[in-house]
Enzyme design. Sequence first.
Site, PDB file in Angstrom:
ATOM      1  N   CYS A  20      78.743 110.517  67.686  1.00 56.45           N
ATOM      2  CA  CYS A  20      78.275 109.339  67.221  1.00 56.45           C
ATOM      3  C   CYS A  20      78.461 109.285  65.535  1.00 56.45           C
ATOM      4  O   CYS A  20      78.170 109.983  64.939  1.00 56.45           O
ATOM      5  CB  CYS A  20      76.585 109.179  67.359  1.00 56.45           C
ATOM      6  SG  CYS A  20      75.776 107.811  66.708  1.00 56.45           S
TER       7      CYS A  20
ATOM      8  N   CYS B 195      72.127 109.631  61.241  1.00 58.53           N
ATOM      9  CA  CYS B 195      70.694 109.879  61.200  1.00 58.53           C
ATOM     10  C   CYS B 195      70.462 111.315  61.024  1.00 58.53           C
ATOM     11  O   CYS B 195      70.949 112.227  61.680  1.00 58.53           O
ATOM     12  CB  CYS B 195      70.076 109.358  62.604  1.00 58.53           C
ATOM     13  SG  CYS B 195      70.549 107.883  63.372  1.00 58.53           S
TER      14      CYS B 195
ATOM     15  N   CYS C  27      69.642 113.842  63.663  1.00 57.67           N
ATOM     16  CA  CYS C  27      70.307 113.787  64.971  1.00 57.67           C
ATOM     17  C   CYS C  27      71.486 114.933  65.002  1.00 57.67           C
ATOM     18  O   CYS C  27      72.400 114.761  64.198  1.00 57.67           O
ATOM     19  CB  CYS C  27      70.879 112.496  65.331  1.00 57.67           C
ATOM     20  SG  CYS C  27      71.634 112.335  66.950  1.00 57.67           S
TER      21      CYS C  27
ATOM     22  N   CYS D 211      65.830 107.243  82.279  1.00 65.72           N
ATOM     23  CA  CYS D 211      66.353 106.687  81.237  1.00 65.72           C
ATOM     24  C   CYS D 211      67.694 107.367  80.876  1.00 65.72           C
ATOM     25  O   CYS D 211      67.780 108.707  81.114  1.00 65.72           O
ATOM     26  CB  CYS D 211      65.494 106.989  80.142  1.00 65.72           C
ATOM     27  SG  CYS D 211      63.766 106.639  80.290  1.00 65.72           S
TER      28      CYS D 211
ATOM     29  N   CYS E 115      65.949 102.598  82.405  1.00 61.69           N
ATOM     30  CA  CYS E 115      65.860 102.510  81.129  1.00 61.69           C
ATOM     31  C   CYS E 115      67.251 103.004  80.473  1.00 61.69           C
ATOM     32  O   CYS E 115      67.723 104.069  80.746  1.00 61.69           O
ATOM     33  CB  CYS E 115      64.780 103.312  80.375  1.00 61.69           C
ATOM     34  SG  CYS E 115      64.376 103.294  78.608  1.00 61.69           S
TER      35      CYS E 115
ATOM     36  N   CYS F 179      61.085  99.392  74.813  1.00 64.22           N
ATOM     37  CA  CYS F 179      60.462 100.654  74.529  1.00 64.22           C
ATOM     38  C   CYS F 179      60.842 101.067  73.084  1.00 64.22           C
ATOM     39  O   CYS F 179      62.028 101.133  72.653  1.00 64.22           O
ATOM     40  CB  CYS F 179      61.231 101.618  75.419  1.00 64.22           C
ATOM     41  SG  CYS F 179      61.155 103.202  75.264  1.00 64.22           S
TER      42      CYS F 179
ATOM     43  N   ARG G 128      54.233 107.641  74.905  1.00 64.68           N
ATOM     44  CA  ARG G 128      54.863 108.729  75.497  1.00 64.68           C
ATOM     45  C   ARG G 128      54.954 109.749  74.436  1.00 64.68           C
ATOM     46  O   ARG G 128      55.519 109.716  73.372  1.00 64.68           O
ATOM     47  CB  ARG G 128      56.113 108.020  76.027  1.00 64.68           C
ATOM     48  CG  ARG G 128      57.074 109.342  76.577  1.00 64.68           C
ATOM     49  CD  ARG G 128      58.480 108.668  77.194  1.00 64.68           C
ATOM     50  NE  ARG G 128      58.120 107.801  78.045  1.00 64.68           N
ATOM     51  CZ  ARG G 128      58.589 106.535  78.324  1.00 64.68           C
ATOM     52  NH1 ARG G 128      59.679 106.259  77.401  1.00 64.68           N
ATOM     53  NH2 ARG G 128      58.259 105.805  79.384  1.00 64.68           N
TER      54      ARG G 128
END
Length: 335
Positions: free
Chosen positions: A71, A75, A78, A115, A146, A206, A278
């Site tokens: 990616c 972040c 991450c 998901c 999702c 979400c 969640r």
Amino acid sequence: MNNVVESPVTLHRPAKAVPATEGRWSVADVQALLDLPLPELMHRAQTVHREHHDPTHMELATLLSIKTGGCPEDCGYCPQSVHYETGVAASKMMTAEDVREAVLGAKAAGASRFCMGAAWRAPNDRDLEKVEELVRVVKDEGLEACCTLGMLSGDQAQRLKDAGLDYYNHNLDTAPELYGDVISTRDYQDRLDTLGHVREAGIHVCSGGIVGMGESRAGRAGLIAQLANLAPYPESVPINHLVKVPGTPLADEPDLDPLEFVRTVAVARITMPKAKVRLSAGRRQMAESTQALCFLAGANSIFYGDKLLVTGNADVEADQDLLKRMGMHTTRAHA
């Protein structure tokens, strides 16, 4: 991020948000909830929870990484970012056959929502075409679908809706004023705009955040206020605990007091009463007692089985045992 008192938090709104209604939560009001004695906060959260949900019911969802690593975002939490050396190798997108096998396994284990996550800044049209096929695979097996794929345009959100997508996950991560301490490759408004596109397409939202990144209680109040003041607030609110992965900038953050995490869950329940709250990333590192307190505070959904993207998840057997001992039940997917 440092554990210091932040400057006052300013709420941001999506470009396509509905005007705010009465009952808007100020950051000060949210922090006042977080500051309550824990017995009082838990009582209030349980009262709200029982008004809108069966307190003995737990939703089970499974999250599968369909495209891991590589990616371009930075972040700070991450392990999939190309900016950090974490040992996570980039992979190609999974095939429809492999995803179907995972869906069937999740369904057999009792999950009702499946998901799919991909490590992208934003999908291109070719990527999205493949994801549309995978959404149809999930729907063919009778589970809710999702996705979390990064930023979306309005047209992309509509394509996913047309493919049958039920929910789209795009977390706000933290309070607006703290966001630049976590990521520099996109703006907070980019995230809000994606949520606006998702909402406009008719897909359920979400969206939640991550706690334990060094923020103070004021920072957690800013995150919850931002989520609660979305109009409408998200149908699903994942509360993630930072997973400290070696090689990421946040790997050495001090541990968060578990009761601060419980408080965050309770306040999410009070401020977003109808949402599914969640327990997501970081649950593997939680003691059973902490998880049980979170359930009592109003968490009524967990990620269950498989790995939570690349950081692992609690074992299925352990989850089943804890829920059984608590006398809780789940809704299995329809055949």
